[in-house]
Design a protein around this motif. Structure first.
Motif, PDB file in Angstrom:
ATOM      1  N   UNK A  33      16.746  73.763  89.195  1.00  0.00           N
ATOM      2  CA  UNK A  33      16.353  72.249  89.333  1.00  0.00           C
ATOM      3  C   UNK A  33      16.271  71.901  91.024  1.00  0.00           C
ATOM      4  N   UNK A  34      15.441  72.692  91.784  1.00  0.00           N
ATOM      5  CA  UNK A  34      15.583  72.392  93.073  1.00  0.00           C
ATOM      6  C   UNK A  34      14.672  71.194  93.258  1.00  0.00           C
ATOM      7  N   UNK A  35      14.779  70.523  94.352  1.00  0.00           N
ATOM      8  CA  UNK A  35      13.993  69.316  94.590  1.00  0.00           C
ATOM      9  C   UNK A  35      12.544  69.820  94.948  1.00  0.00           C
ATOM     10  N   UNK A  36      11.556  68.758  94.615  1.00  0.00           N
ATOM     11  CA  UNK A  36      10.004  68.983  94.591  1.00  0.00           C
ATOM     12  C   UNK A  36       9.617  69.129  96.038  1.00  0.00           C
ATOM     13  N   UNK A  37       8.568  69.569  96.221  1.00  0.00           N
ATOM     14  CA  UNK A  37       7.850  69.576  97.506  1.00  0.00           C
ATOM     15  C   UNK A  37       7.865  67.901  97.927  1.00  0.00           C
ATOM     16  N   UNK A  38       7.786  67.943  99.208  1.00  0.00           N
ATOM     17  CA  UNK A  38       7.462  66.534 100.145  1.00  0.00           C
ATOM     18  C   UNK A  38       6.459  65.654  99.378  1.00  0.00           C
ATOM     19  N   UNK A  39       6.683  64.508  98.982  1.00  0.00           N
ATOM     20  CA  UNK A  39       5.848  63.403  98.638  1.00  0.00           C
ATOM     21  C   UNK A  39       5.541  63.866  97.234  1.00  0.00           C
ATOM     22  N   UNK A  40       6.308  64.634  96.506  1.00  0.00           N
ATOM     23  CA  UNK A  40       6.062  64.994  95.074  1.00  0.00           C
ATOM     24  C   UNK A  40       7.285  64.819  94.375  1.00  0.00           C
ATOM     25  N   UNK A  41       6.879  64.573  92.987  1.00  0.00           N
ATOM     26  CA  UNK A  41       7.893  64.557  91.954  1.00  0.00           C
ATOM     27  C   UNK A  41       7.783  65.798  90.815  1.00  0.00           C
ATOM     28  N   UNK A  42       8.945  66.282  90.409  1.00  0.00           N
ATOM     29  CA  UNK A  42       8.944  67.427  89.469  1.00  0.00           C
ATOM     30  C   UNK A  42       8.884  66.849  87.985  1.00  0.00           C
ATOM     31  N   UNK A  43       8.188  67.430  87.288  1.00  0.00           N
ATOM     32  CA  UNK A  43       8.025  66.940  85.830  1.00  0.00           C
ATOM     33  C   UNK A  43       8.245  68.367  84.880  1.00  0.00           C
ATOM     34  N   UNK A  44       9.201  68.490  84.169  1.00  0.00           N
ATOM     35  CA  UNK A  44       9.648  69.382  83.041  1.00  0.00           C
ATOM     36  C   UNK A  44       9.233  68.792  81.925  1.00  0.00           C
ATOM     37  N   UNK A  45       8.359  69.473  81.194  1.00  0.00           N
ATOM     38  CA  UNK A  45       7.923  69.241  79.849  1.00  0.00           C
ATOM     39  C   UNK A  45       8.490  70.178  78.618  1.00  0.00           C
ATOM     40  N   UNK A  46       9.407  69.800  77.859  1.00  0.00           N
ATOM     41  CA  UNK A  46      10.042  71.111  76.995  1.00  0.00           C
ATOM     42  C   UNK A  46       9.982  70.738  75.631  1.00  0.00           C
ATOM     43  N   UNK A  47      10.144  71.764  74.861  1.00  0.00           N
ATOM     44  CA  UNK A  47       9.954  71.609  73.347  1.00  0.00           C
ATOM     45  C   UNK A  47      11.472  72.712  73.041  1.00  0.00           C
ATOM     46  N   UNK A  48      12.296  71.870  72.222  1.00  0.00           N
ATOM     47  CA  UNK A  48      13.582  72.455  71.861  1.00  0.00           C
ATOM     48  C   UNK A  48      13.397  73.791  70.865  1.00  0.00           C
ATOM     49  N   UNK A  49      14.318  74.510  71.109  1.00  0.00           N
ATOM     50  CA  UNK A  49      14.571  75.728  70.218  1.00  0.00           C
ATOM     51  C   UNK A  49      15.162  75.452  68.930  1.00  0.00           C
ATOM     52  N   UNK A  50      14.331  74.761  68.180  1.00  0.00           N
ATOM     53  CA  UNK A  50      14.971  74.372  66.840  1.00  0.00           C
ATOM     54  C   UNK A  50      13.992  74.749  65.616  1.00  0.00           C
ATOM     55  N   UNK A  51      14.394  75.074  64.475  1.00  0.00           N
ATOM     56  CA  UNK A  51      13.627  75.692  63.626  1.00  0.00           C
ATOM     57  C   UNK A  51      12.492  74.697  62.914  1.00  0.00           C
ATOM     58  N   UNK A  52      12.598  73.260  63.146  1.00  0.00           N
ATOM     59  CA  UNK A  52      11.597  72.514  62.703  1.00  0.00           C
ATOM     60  C   UNK A  52      10.325  72.732  63.303  1.00  0.00           C
ATOM     61  N   UNK A  53       9.208  72.890  62.510  1.00  0.00           N
ATOM     62  CA  UNK A  53       7.819  73.235  63.132  1.00  0.00           C
ATOM     63  C   UNK A  53       7.566  74.453  63.699  1.00  0.00           C
ATOM     64  N   UNK A  54       8.293  75.555  63.640  1.00  0.00           N
ATOM     65  CA  UNK A  54       8.460  76.868  64.215  1.00  0.00           C
ATOM     66  C   UNK A  54       6.813  77.563  64.203  1.00  0.00           C
ATOM     67  N   UNK A  55       6.040  77.174  63.263  1.00  0.00           N
ATOM     68  CA  UNK A  55       4.649  77.790  63.236  1.00  0.00           C
ATOM     69  C   UNK A  55       3.688  76.839  63.935  1.00  0.00           C
ATOM     70  N   UNK A  56       4.012  75.805  64.412  1.00  0.00           N
ATOM     71  CA  UNK A  56       3.043  74.918  65.212  1.00  0.00           C
ATOM     72  C   UNK A  56       2.999  75.053  66.683  1.00  0.00           C
ATOM     73  N   UNK A  57       1.922  75.112  67.300  1.00  0.00           N
ATOM     74  CA  UNK A  57       1.690  75.015  68.938  1.00  0.00           C
ATOM     75  C   UNK A  57       1.042  73.859  68.976  1.00  0.00           C
ATOM     76  N   UNK A  58       1.523  73.146  70.112  1.00  0.00           N
ATOM     77  CA  UNK A  58       0.971  71.713  70.443  1.00  0.00           C
ATOM     78  C   UNK A  58       0.670  71.594  72.019  1.00  0.00           C
ATOM     79  N   UNK A  59      -0.438  71.218  72.343  1.00  0.00           N
ATOM     80  CA  UNK A  59      -1.014  71.335  73.607  1.00  0.00           C
ATOM     81  C   UNK A  59      -0.137  69.938  74.480  1.00  0.00           C
TER      82      UNK A  59
END
Length: 152
Positions: A33-59
């Motif tokens: 979780x290091x600071x992003x590059x100068x003049x940038x913001x960092x965006x983490x997009x995650x999907x939890x490791x839970x059993x609901x919808x395990x067969x689905x992939x989503x863009x």
């Protein structure tokens, strides 16, 4: 008809989708979780490791550009221009769902992609979570390889 519906639900709940993940060294670095590059913001997009919808992939998209395809227990990290508004979206059952994110340079943002019930295969949406919760969730996931979206 009921037997077909039960079989479909069982398949969706029991199958397990996966996507390519980055080497552990890259995943570990992103989890610092290091600071992003100068003049940038960092965006983490995650999907939890839970059993609901395990067969689905989503863009997942940032500003309508493919970030990648999620499965349970993965995340993406991408730097975006700070001081701007960015559109974070995910494919869903019938149409994309998304949100506008106003970023500040130097900050990290955490977006949870979550699955929701659908009529045929299930939908997805995204929401902003606070930094403490986001870091806690990302630590339990693996960095996915960027750039593969199947809904395009």
């Amino acid at each position: 008809m009921n037997k077909v519906l039960i079989a479909l639900i069982t398949l969706v709940l029991s199958g397990c989708a996966s996507v390519p993940t980055a080497p552990l060294s890259e995943s570990s670095k992103a989890k610092q979780f290091l600071a992003p590059s100068e003049n940038k913001a960092g965006v983490y997009v995650y999907r939890k490791d839970i059993p609901i919808g395990v067969a689905l992939k989503k863009d997942v998209y940032i500003n309508k550009e493919c970030v990648g395809e999620t499965a349970k227990g993965v995340f993406f990290y991408q730097e975006v221009e700070g001081g701007k508004e960015h559109f974070i979206s995910t494919e869903s059952e019938f149409s994309p769902n998304g949100l506008m994110l106003n970023t500040e340079a130097g900050r990290l943002y955490f977006i949870e992609q979550y699955l929701k019930p659908g009529i045929f295969v299930g939908g997805a949406n995204v929401k902003v979570v606070n930094e403490e919760q986001g870091k806690s969730e990302v630590i339990r996931t693996q960095l996915a390889v960027k750039g593969t979206c199947t809904s395009i």
